[in-house]
Scaffold this motif. Sequence first.
Motif, PDB file in Angstrom:
ATOM      1  N   ARG A  79      20.592   4.703 -12.097  1.00  0.00           N
ATOM      2  CA  ARG A  79      21.705   5.619 -12.270  1.00  0.00           C
ATOM      3  C   ARG A  79      21.402   6.681 -13.320  1.00  0.00           C
ATOM      4  NH1 ARG A  79      26.008   6.745 -15.162  1.00  0.00           N
ATOM      5  NH2 ARG A  79      27.940   7.294 -14.125  1.00  0.00           N
ATOM      6  N   SER A  80      20.653   6.315 -14.343  1.00  0.00           N
ATOM      7  CA  SER A  80      20.354   7.265 -15.399  1.00  0.00           C
ATOM      8  C   SER A  80      19.435   8.374 -14.921  1.00  0.00           C
ATOM      9  CB  SER A  80      19.707   6.551 -16.589  1.00  0.00           C
ATOM     10  OG  SER A  80      18.452   6.016 -16.218  1.00  0.00           O
ATOM     11  N   CYS A  81      18.789   8.176 -13.779  1.00  0.00           N
ATOM     12  CA  CYS A  81      17.897   9.173 -13.205  1.00  0.00           C
ATOM     13  C   CYS A  81      18.427   9.761 -11.910  1.00  0.00           C
ATOM     14  CB  CYS A  81      16.530   8.548 -12.917  1.00  0.00           C
ATOM     15  SG  CYS A  81      15.382   8.594 -14.289  1.00  0.00           S
ATOM     16  N   SER A  82      19.474   9.183 -11.338  1.00  0.00           N
ATOM     17  CA  SER A  82      19.952   9.557 -10.020  1.00  0.00           C
ATOM     18  C   SER A  82      18.849   9.428  -8.980  1.00  0.00           C
ATOM     19  CB  SER A  82      20.506  10.994 -10.022  1.00  0.00           C
ATOM     20  OG  SER A  82      21.673  11.066 -10.785  1.00  0.00           O
ATOM     21  N   ILE A  83      18.043   8.382  -9.083  1.00  0.00           N
ATOM     22  CA  ILE A  83      16.974   8.097  -8.129  1.00  0.00           C
ATOM     23  C   ILE A  83      17.291   6.788  -7.419  1.00  0.00           C
ATOM     24  CG2 ILE A  83      14.535   7.458  -7.898  1.00  0.00           C
ATOM     25  CD1 ILE A  83      13.917   9.356 -10.171  1.00  0.00           C
ATOM     26  N   THR A  84      17.208   6.806  -6.084  1.00  0.00           N
ATOM     27  CA  THR A  84      17.441   5.606  -5.295  1.00  0.00           C
ATOM     28  C   THR A  84      16.176   4.765  -5.260  1.00  0.00           C
ATOM     29  OG1 THR A  84      19.007   6.819  -3.910  1.00  0.00           O
ATOM     30  CG2 THR A  84      18.145   4.739  -3.038  1.00  0.00           C
ATOM     31  N   ASP A  85      16.330   3.462  -5.450  1.00  0.00           N
ATOM     32  CA  ASP A  85      15.176   2.562  -5.394  1.00  0.00           C
ATOM     33  C   ASP A  85      14.865   2.233  -3.922  1.00  0.00           C
ATOM     34  OD1 ASP A  85      13.148   0.861  -6.411  1.00  0.00           O
ATOM     35  OD2 ASP A  85      14.472  -0.858  -6.087  1.00  0.00           O
ATOM     36  N   LEU A  86      14.068   3.083  -3.288  1.00  0.00           N
ATOM     37  CA  LEU A  86      13.766   2.946  -1.867  1.00  0.00           C
ATOM     38  C   LEU A  86      12.771   1.811  -1.618  1.00  0.00           C
ATOM     39  CD1 LEU A  86      13.274   6.711  -0.905  1.00  0.00           C
ATOM     40  CD2 LEU A  86      15.357   5.328  -0.699  1.00  0.00           C
ATOM     41  N   MET A  87      12.856   1.226  -0.438  1.00  0.00           N
ATOM     42  CA  MET A  87      11.888   0.224   0.001  1.00  0.00           C
ATOM     43  C   MET A  87      10.770   0.920   0.783  1.00  0.00           C
ATOM     44  SD  MET A  87      10.891  -2.930   0.195  1.00  0.00           S
ATOM     45  CE  MET A  87      12.316  -3.960  -0.196  1.00  0.00           C
ATOM     46  N   PHE A  88       9.535   0.656   0.418  1.00  0.00           N
ATOM     47  CA  PHE A  88       8.367   1.171   1.136  1.00  0.00           C
ATOM     48  C   PHE A  88       7.665   0.014   1.835  1.00  0.00           C
ATOM     49  CE2 PHE A  88       9.180   4.847  -1.336  1.00  0.00           C
ATOM     50  CZ  PHE A  88       8.514   5.901  -0.738  1.00  0.00           C
ATOM     51  N   SER A  89       7.078   0.289   2.996  1.00  0.00           N
ATOM     52  CA  SER A  89       6.349  -0.732   3.745  1.00  0.00           C
ATOM     53  C   SER A  89       5.111  -0.105   4.376  1.00  0.00           C
ATOM     54  CB  SER A  89       7.238  -1.354   4.818  1.00  0.00           C
ATOM     55  OG  SER A  89       7.675  -0.355   5.726  1.00  0.00           O
ATOM     56  N   ALA A  90       4.199  -0.971   4.804  1.00  0.00           N
ATOM     57  CA  ALA A  90       2.942  -0.509   5.402  1.00  0.00           C
ATOM     58  C   ALA A  90       3.050  -0.508   6.916  1.00  0.00           C
ATOM     59  CB  ALA A  90       1.794  -1.392   4.958  1.00  0.00           C
ATOM     60  N   GLN A  91       2.429   0.490   7.533  1.00  0.00           N
ATOM     61  CA  GLN A  91       2.454   0.587   8.982  1.00  0.00           C
ATOM     62  C   GLN A  91       1.629  -0.522   9.636  1.00  0.00           C
ATOM     63  OE1 GLN A  91       0.772   4.216  10.462  1.00  0.00           O
ATOM     64  NE2 GLN A  91       1.315   3.810  12.592  1.00  0.00           N
ATOM     65  N   ASP A  92       0.427  -0.757   9.103  1.00  0.00           N
ATOM     66  CA  ASP A  92      -0.470  -1.757   9.673  1.00  0.00           C
ATOM     67  C   ASP A  92      -0.530  -2.955   8.748  1.00  0.00           C
ATOM     68  OD1 ASP A  92      -1.224  -0.051  11.838  1.00  0.00           O
ATOM     69  OD2 ASP A  92      -2.501   1.050  10.427  1.00  0.00           O
ATOM     70  N   MET A  93      -0.040  -4.083   9.204  1.00  0.00           N
ATOM     71  CA  MET A  93      -0.040  -5.275   8.383  1.00  0.00           C
ATOM     72  C   MET A  93      -1.401  -5.966   8.362  1.00  0.00           C
ATOM     73  SD  MET A  93       2.956  -5.211   7.174  1.00  0.00           S
ATOM     74  CE  MET A  93       3.064  -6.790   6.361  1.00  0.00           C
ATOM     75  N   THR A  94      -2.219  -5.752   9.401  1.00  0.00           N
ATOM     76  CA  THR A  94      -3.556  -6.337   9.446  1.00  0.00           C
ATOM     77  C   THR A  94      -4.570  -5.207   9.525  1.00  0.00           C
ATOM     78  OG1 THR A  94      -2.734  -8.279  10.621  1.00  0.00           O
ATOM     79  CG2 THR A  94      -5.104  -7.892  10.675  1.00  0.00           C
ATOM     80  N   LEU A  95      -5.505  -5.170   8.602  1.00  0.00           N
ATOM     81  CA  LEU A  95      -6.482  -4.089   8.533  1.00  0.00           C
ATOM     82  C   LEU A  95      -7.888  -4.622   8.776  1.00  0.00           C
ATOM     83  CD1 LEU A  95      -5.198  -2.115   5.420  1.00  0.00           C
ATOM     84  CD2 LEU A  95      -4.641  -1.761   7.823  1.00  0.00           C
ATOM     85  N   CYS A  96      -8.501  -4.168   9.845  1.00  0.00           N
ATOM     86  CA  CYS A  96      -9.893  -4.478  10.139  1.00  0.00           C
ATOM     87  C   CYS A  96     -10.537  -3.211  10.689  1.00  0.00           C
ATOM     88  CB  CYS A  96     -10.011  -5.586  11.178  1.00  0.00           C
ATOM     89  SG  CYS A  96      -9.430  -7.196  10.641  1.00  0.00           S
ATOM     90  N   PRO A  97     -11.689  -2.797  10.285  1.00  0.00           N
ATOM     91  CA  PRO A  97     -12.513  -3.440   9.253  1.00  0.00           C
ATOM     92  C   PRO A  97     -11.940  -3.232   7.862  1.00  0.00           C
ATOM     93  CG  PRO A  97     -13.472  -1.362   9.896  1.00  0.00           C
ATOM     94  CD  PRO A  97     -12.313  -1.585  10.840  1.00  0.00           C
ATOM     95  N   SER A  98     -12.590  -3.802   6.856  1.00  0.00           N
ATOM     96  CA  SER A  98     -12.047  -3.821   5.504  1.00  0.00           C
ATOM     97  C   SER A  98     -12.063  -2.470   4.824  1.00  0.00           C
ATOM     98  CB  SER A  98     -12.806  -4.834   4.641  1.00  0.00           C
ATOM     99  OG  SER A  98     -14.169  -4.484   4.554  1.00  0.00           O
ATOM    100  N   ASN A  99     -12.773  -1.500   5.366  1.00  0.00           N
ATOM    101  CA  ASN A  99     -12.805  -0.194   4.708  1.00  0.00           C
ATOM    102  C   ASN A  99     -11.856   0.803   5.385  1.00  0.00           C
ATOM    103  OD1 ASN A  99     -14.131   0.206   7.088  1.00  0.00           O
ATOM    104  ND2 ASN A  99     -15.912   1.272   6.210  1.00  0.00           N
ATOM    105  N   SER A 100     -10.936   0.311   6.231  1.00  0.00           N
ATOM    106  CA  SER A 100      -9.959   1.184   6.863  1.00  0.00           C
ATOM    107  C   SER A 100      -8.784   1.388   5.911  1.00  0.00           C
ATOM    108  CB  SER A 100      -9.500   0.593   8.189  1.00  0.00           C
ATOM    109  OG  SER A 100      -8.927  -0.689   7.987  1.00  0.00           O
ATOM    110  N   GLY A 101      -7.822   2.215   6.321  1.00  0.00           N
ATOM    111  CA  GLY A 101      -6.644   2.470   5.500  1.00  0.00           C
ATOM    112  C   GLY A 101      -5.380   2.265   6.298  1.00  0.00           C
TER     113      GLY A 101
END
Length: 324
Positions: A25-47
Amino acid sequence: MKKLSTLILSCLTLSLSAQQFPDSRSCSITDLMFSAQDMTLCPSNSGTDISSVISDLGTIYYLRDDANDDTIAGPVVGDGNPIIFNTGSIASTTTYNVIAAGTKTALEFDGIDDMVNCDTPPVITGDFTMECWVNHTVNTLYPAYISTWTNAPLSGWWIGSNTFGQPEFWIGNAFIQSTQIISDGNWHHVAAVYYMATGNSEIYIDGVLEVAGVLPFVAPTVNLTLGNDYTGEALEGKLDEVRIWNRALSATEIANGLCNFDKSNADLIRYFDFEDGMNSSTLSDLSANNVDGILELMDPANDWVLGDACGNCEMELSTLITVT
Protein backbone atom coordinates in the motif's frame (compact mmCIF):
# COMPACT_ATOMS: atom_id res chain seq x y z
CA MET A 1 11.55 -16.32 5.55
CA LYS A 2 10.54 -18.30 2.48
CA LYS A 3 7.93 -21.00 2.15
CA LEU A 4 8.96 -23.37 -0.62
CA SER A 5 6.70 -25.62 -2.67
CA THR A 6 8.55 -27.69 -5.30
CA LEU A 7 7.28 -29.54 -8.35
CA ILE A 8 9.52 -32.53 -9.10
CA LEU A 9 9.93 -32.92 -12.86
CA SER A 10 12.31 -34.64 -15.19
CA CYS A 11 15.30 -32.72 -16.59
CA LEU A 12 14.90 -29.22 -15.07
CA THR A 13 12.37 -28.46 -12.36
CA LEU A 14 10.65 -25.14 -11.72
CA SER A 15 9.63 -24.33 -8.15
CA LEU A 16 7.51 -21.43 -6.91
CA SER A 17 7.96 -19.85 -3.52
CA ALA A 18 6.76 -16.85 -1.58
CA GLN A 19 8.70 -14.44 0.60
CA GLN A 20 7.86 -11.65 2.97
CA PHE A 21 7.66 -8.26 1.27
CA PRO A 22 6.98 -4.64 2.24
CA ASP A 23 3.48 -3.24 2.61
CA SER A 24 2.48 -2.72 -1.01
CA ARG A 25 0.00 0.00 0.00
CA SER A 26 2.85 2.39 0.73
CA CYS A 27 3.96 2.00 -2.89
CA SER A 28 0.60 1.46 -4.60
CA ILE A 29 2.11 -1.66 -6.20
CA THR A 30 0.13 -4.88 -6.56
CA ASP A 31 1.94 -8.05 -5.54
CA LEU A 32 1.39 -9.95 -8.80
CA MET A 33 1.90 -13.69 -9.22
CA PHE A 34 4.40 -14.69 -11.92
CA SER A 35 4.70 -18.19 -13.41
CA ALA A 36 6.80 -19.99 -16.01
CA GLN A 37 5.47 -21.02 -19.38
CA ASP A 38 7.50 -24.24 -19.59
CA MET A 39 7.57 -26.29 -16.42
CA THR A 40 10.00 -28.87 -17.87
CA LEU A 41 13.11 -27.62 -19.67
CA CYS A 42 15.20 -29.89 -21.87
CA PRO A 43 17.96 -29.52 -22.84
CA SER A 44 19.44 -27.84 -19.78
CA ASN A 45 20.71 -24.80 -21.66
CA SER A 46 17.25 -23.77 -22.93
CA GLY A 47 15.17 -20.93 -21.47
CA THR A 48 11.57 -20.16 -20.63
CA ASP A 49 9.12 -17.29 -20.43
CA ILE A 50 8.11 -15.99 -17.00
CA SER A 51 4.89 -13.99 -17.06
CA SER A 52 2.01 -12.48 -15.10
CA VAL A 53 -1.68 -12.45 -15.97
CA ILE A 54 -2.05 -8.67 -15.60
CA SER A 55 0.09 -5.65 -14.74
CA ASP A 56 -0.30 -2.32 -12.96
CA LEU A 57 -0.64 0.65 -15.29
CA GLY A 58 2.61 2.64 -15.33
CA THR A 59 4.51 0.29 -13.00
CA ILE A 60 7.94 -0.77 -14.27
CA TYR A 61 8.96 -4.44 -13.94
CA TYR A 62 12.35 -6.19 -14.03
CA LEU A 63 13.24 -9.88 -13.90
CA ARG A 64 16.29 -10.47 -11.69
CA ASP A 65 18.61 -13.25 -10.60
CA ASP A 66 17.66 -13.71 -6.95
CA ALA A 67 21.21 -14.66 -5.98
CA ASN A 68 22.65 -11.21 -6.72
CA ASP A 69 19.69 -9.15 -7.99
CA ASP A 70 21.31 -8.74 -11.40
CA THR A 71 18.77 -7.74 -14.05
CA ILE A 72 17.96 -10.56 -16.49
CA ALA A 73 15.19 -8.84 -18.45
CA GLY A 74 13.34 -5.55 -18.47
CA PRO A 75 12.38 -2.87 -17.93
CA VAL A 76 8.82 -3.54 -19.07
CA VAL A 77 6.18 -0.89 -18.38
CA GLY A 78 2.83 -2.22 -17.20
CA ASP A 79 -0.20 -1.38 -19.32
CA GLY A 80 -2.75 -3.67 -17.70
CA ASN A 81 -1.78 -6.60 -19.92
CA PRO A 82 0.50 -9.54 -19.02
CA ILE A 83 4.19 -8.92 -18.38
CA ILE A 84 6.35 -11.46 -20.25
CA PHE A 85 10.07 -11.99 -19.57
CA ASN A 86 12.40 -14.53 -21.18
CA THR A 87 15.11 -16.01 -18.99
CA GLY A 88 17.51 -16.64 -21.84
CA SER A 89 19.73 -19.72 -21.72
CA ILE A 90 19.72 -21.49 -18.33
CA ALA A 91 22.75 -23.69 -17.64
CA SER A 92 22.41 -24.27 -13.89
CA THR A 93 19.99 -23.86 -11.01
CA THR A 94 18.72 -20.29 -10.97
CA THR A 95 16.13 -18.55 -8.82
CA TYR A 96 14.42 -15.47 -10.22
CA ASN A 97 12.56 -12.60 -8.58
CA VAL A 98 10.60 -9.70 -10.05
CA ILE A 99 11.11 -6.13 -8.90
CA ALA A 100 8.35 -3.57 -9.48
CA ALA A 101 9.04 0.16 -9.40
CA GLY A 102 6.17 2.57 -9.03
CA THR A 103 5.39 6.10 -7.99
CA LYS A 104 3.32 7.19 -5.04
CA THR A 105 0.02 8.99 -5.47
CA ALA A 106 -1.31 12.39 -4.44
CA LEU A 107 -4.63 14.23 -4.79
CA GLU A 108 -5.13 17.04 -7.28
CA PHE A 109 -7.61 19.76 -6.32
CA ASP A 110 -9.46 21.97 -8.83
CA GLY A 111 -9.32 25.30 -6.97
CA ILE A 112 -13.12 25.55 -7.06
CA ASP A 113 -14.93 23.19 -4.72
CA ASP A 114 -12.78 20.07 -4.27
CA MET A 115 -12.32 19.14 -0.63
CA VAL A 116 -11.38 16.25 1.62
CA ASN A 117 -13.59 16.32 4.70
CA CYS A 118 -11.73 14.68 7.58
CA ASP A 119 -14.55 14.87 10.13
CA THR A 120 -14.06 16.15 13.68
CA PRO A 121 -10.61 17.69 14.14
CA PRO A 122 -8.24 16.31 16.76
CA VAL A 123 -8.69 17.81 20.20
CA ILE A 124 -5.78 20.20 20.75
CA THR A 125 -5.04 21.16 24.37
CA GLY A 126 -1.28 21.66 24.12
CA ASP A 127 1.48 22.16 21.59
CA PHE A 128 0.89 20.83 18.08
CA THR A 129 2.45 20.56 14.63
CA MET A 130 0.85 20.16 11.22
CA GLU A 131 2.73 19.46 8.03
CA CYS A 132 2.14 18.53 4.41
CA TRP A 133 3.66 18.36 0.94
CA VAL A 134 2.10 20.69 -1.64
CA ASN A 135 2.66 21.45 -5.32
CA HIS A 136 0.87 24.31 -7.10
CA THR A 137 1.45 27.13 -9.56
CA VAL A 138 -1.87 28.96 -9.52
CA ASN A 139 -2.38 31.38 -6.67
CA THR A 140 -6.10 31.28 -5.99
CA LEU A 141 -7.55 33.39 -3.19
CA TYR A 142 -5.82 31.97 -0.10
CA PRO A 143 -5.63 28.27 -1.06
CA ALA A 144 -5.98 26.12 2.05
CA TYR A 145 -3.72 23.12 2.64
CA ILE A 146 -4.90 22.01 6.10
CA SER A 147 -7.76 23.77 7.86
CA THR A 148 -10.14 23.82 10.80
CA TRP A 149 -10.68 27.54 10.20
CA THR A 150 -13.93 29.43 9.65
CA ASN A 151 -14.95 33.07 9.79
CA ALA A 152 -18.32 32.45 11.40
CA PRO A 153 -17.21 32.70 14.12
CA LEU A 154 -13.49 33.36 13.59
CA SER A 155 -11.95 30.20 14.98
CA GLY A 156 -9.66 27.29 14.28
CA TRP A 157 -6.25 26.92 12.70
CA TRP A 158 -5.22 27.03 9.05
CA ILE A 159 -2.14 26.59 6.92
CA GLY A 160 -2.09 27.52 3.26
CA SER A 161 -0.73 30.36 1.17
CA ASN A 162 -1.73 33.85 0.17
CA THR A 163 -2.40 35.14 -3.35
CA PHE A 164 1.36 35.51 -3.90
CA GLY A 165 2.13 31.89 -3.04
CA GLN A 166 3.65 32.67 0.38
CA PRO A 167 2.67 30.18 3.13
CA GLU A 168 0.68 31.55 6.05
CA PHE A 169 -0.32 30.09 9.42
CA TRP A 170 -3.61 31.39 10.83
CA ILE A 171 -5.35 30.89 14.16
CA GLY A 172 -8.64 32.77 14.50
CA ASN A 173 -8.07 36.25 13.07
CA ALA A 174 -4.27 36.37 13.54
CA PHE A 175 -1.54 35.00 11.29
CA ILE A 176 2.14 34.82 10.49
CA GLN A 177 3.45 34.90 6.92
CA SER A 178 6.51 33.54 5.19
CA THR A 179 8.27 35.64 2.57
CA GLN A 180 9.23 32.62 0.46
CA ILE A 181 7.10 31.95 -2.62
CA ILE A 182 6.42 28.25 -3.20
CA SER A 183 3.88 28.38 -6.06
CA ASP A 184 6.53 27.32 -8.56
CA GLY A 185 5.24 23.93 -9.72
CA ASN A 186 7.62 22.00 -7.48
CA TRP A 187 6.89 19.93 -4.39
CA HIS A 188 7.45 21.77 -1.10
CA HIS A 189 7.15 20.60 2.48
CA VAL A 190 5.31 23.09 4.71
CA ALA A 191 5.06 22.75 8.49
CA ALA A 192 3.43 24.90 11.16
CA VAL A 193 4.38 24.54 14.83
CA TYR A 194 2.43 25.99 17.78
CA TYR A 195 3.43 26.32 21.46
CA MET A 196 0.27 26.57 23.56
CA ALA A 197 1.77 28.14 26.71
CA THR A 198 3.29 31.12 24.90
CA GLY A 199 1.43 31.27 21.60
CA ASN A 200 4.77 31.10 19.81
CA SER A 201 4.19 29.98 16.23
CA GLU A 202 6.53 28.92 13.43
CA ILE A 203 6.44 28.15 9.71
CA TYR A 204 9.02 25.82 8.18
CA ILE A 205 9.48 25.40 4.44
CA ASP A 206 11.41 22.39 3.17
CA GLY A 207 12.74 21.79 6.67
CA VAL A 208 13.99 25.34 7.26
CA LEU A 209 12.47 27.81 9.74
CA GLU A 210 11.12 30.76 7.72
CA VAL A 211 9.16 32.89 10.15
CA ALA A 212 8.07 32.99 13.80
CA GLY A 213 5.53 35.03 15.73
CA VAL A 214 2.86 34.88 18.43
CA LEU A 215 -0.74 33.81 17.80
CA PRO A 216 -3.52 33.56 20.42
CA PHE A 217 -5.21 30.16 20.36
CA VAL A 218 -8.83 29.83 19.28
CA ALA A 219 -10.26 26.30 19.28
CA PRO A 220 -11.90 25.11 16.06
CA THR A 221 -15.67 24.84 15.62
CA VAL A 222 -15.75 23.05 12.24
CA ASN A 223 -14.37 19.85 10.74
CA LEU A 224 -10.81 19.28 9.62
CA THR A 225 -10.57 19.77 5.84
CA LEU A 226 -7.80 19.41 3.27
CA GLY A 227 -7.42 21.37 0.03
CA ASN A 228 -10.23 23.76 0.93
CA ASP A 229 -11.89 25.38 3.94
CA TYR A 230 -15.40 26.32 4.99
CA THR A 231 -15.13 29.74 3.33
CA GLY A 232 -14.25 28.28 -0.09
CA GLU A 233 -10.53 29.08 -0.06
CA ALA A 234 -9.67 26.25 -2.42
CA LEU A 235 -6.33 24.88 -3.54
CA GLU A 236 -5.65 24.44 -7.24
CA GLY A 237 -2.79 21.97 -7.10
CA LYS A 238 -1.60 18.75 -5.51
CA LEU A 239 -1.46 17.72 -1.87
CA ASP A 240 0.32 14.77 -0.25
CA GLU A 241 1.55 13.43 3.11
CA VAL A 242 -0.56 15.35 5.64
CA ARG A 243 0.38 14.84 9.31
CA ILE A 244 -0.80 16.36 12.57
CA TRP A 245 1.11 15.83 15.82
CA ASN A 246 -0.01 16.62 19.37
CA ARG A 247 3.34 18.15 20.27
CA ALA A 248 5.74 20.71 18.85
CA LEU A 249 8.27 19.03 16.59
CA SER A 250 11.78 20.40 16.92
CA ALA A 251 13.63 21.98 14.00
CA THR A 252 15.78 18.86 13.78
CA GLU A 253 12.77 16.55 13.74
CA ILE A 254 11.15 18.54 10.95
CA ALA A 255 14.32 18.72 8.86
CA ASN A 256 15.03 14.99 9.27
CA GLY A 257 11.42 13.87 8.95
CA LEU A 258 10.34 15.37 5.66
CA CYS A 259 9.74 11.87 4.30
CA ASN A 260 11.13 9.42 6.85
CA PHE A 261 9.60 9.41 10.32
CA ASP A 262 8.15 7.05 12.90
CA LYS A 263 4.65 6.32 11.62
CA SER A 264 3.80 4.41 14.81
CA ASN A 265 4.60 7.34 17.12
CA ALA A 266 1.72 7.87 19.55
CA ASP A 267 2.04 11.65 19.11
CA LEU A 268 1.00 11.34 15.46
CA ILE A 269 -2.75 11.95 15.79
CA ARG A 270 -3.65 12.28 12.10
CA TYR A 271 -1.68 10.81 9.20
CA PHE A 272 -2.87 10.74 5.60
CA ASP A 273 -0.33 9.22 3.18
CA PHE A 274 -2.56 9.66 0.08
CA GLU A 275 -1.98 6.12 -1.16
CA ASP A 276 -5.61 4.97 -1.36
CA GLY A 277 -5.36 5.37 -5.13
CA MET A 278 -7.61 5.64 -8.14
CA ASN A 279 -11.37 5.20 -7.63
CA SER A 280 -11.14 5.53 -3.85
CA SER A 281 -13.45 8.13 -2.32
CA THR A 282 -11.72 7.64 1.04
CA LEU A 283 -8.50 9.18 2.30
CA SER A 284 -7.28 6.81 5.01
CA ASP A 285 -6.01 8.07 8.35
CA LEU A 286 -3.11 5.78 9.25
CA SER A 287 -2.75 7.13 12.78
CA ALA A 288 -4.08 5.14 15.71
CA ASN A 289 -7.23 7.29 15.63
CA ASN A 290 -8.38 6.05 12.20
CA VAL A 291 -10.45 9.14 11.36
CA ASP A 292 -10.64 8.78 7.58
CA GLY A 293 -11.34 11.63 5.19
CA ILE A 294 -14.02 11.63 2.47
CA LEU A 295 -13.49 13.15 -0.96
CA GLU A 296 -16.24 15.72 -1.52
CA LEU A 297 -17.14 17.11 -4.97
CA MET A 298 -14.09 15.30 -6.34
CA ASP A 299 -13.69 12.69 -9.07
CA PRO A 300 -11.99 9.60 -7.58
CA ALA A 301 -11.31 8.26 -11.08
CA ASN A 302 -9.25 11.29 -12.13
CA ASP A 303 -8.20 13.28 -9.07
CA TRP A 304 -5.73 10.65 -7.84
CA VAL A 305 -2.47 11.51 -9.63
CA LEU A 306 1.17 10.47 -9.50
CA GLY A 307 2.86 12.23 -6.62
CA ASP A 308 6.60 12.00 -6.16
CA ALA A 309 6.98 14.36 -3.21
CA CYS A 310 8.95 11.69 -1.37
CA GLY A 311 10.28 9.88 -4.41
CA ASN A 312 9.40 6.69 -6.17
CA CYS A 313 9.23 3.31 -4.53
CA GLU A 314 10.28 -0.24 -5.33
CA MET A 315 9.00 -3.59 -4.14
CA GLU A 316 10.28 -7.10 -4.73
CA LEU A 317 7.23 -9.22 -5.51
CA SER A 318 6.65 -12.29 -3.41
CA THR A 319 6.83 -14.90 -6.19
CA LEU A 320 10.16 -16.65 -6.67
CA ILE A 321 10.70 -19.09 -9.55
CA THR A 322 13.55 -21.57 -9.30
CA VAL A 323 14.83 -23.57 -12.26
CA THR A 324 16.84 -26.62 -11.20
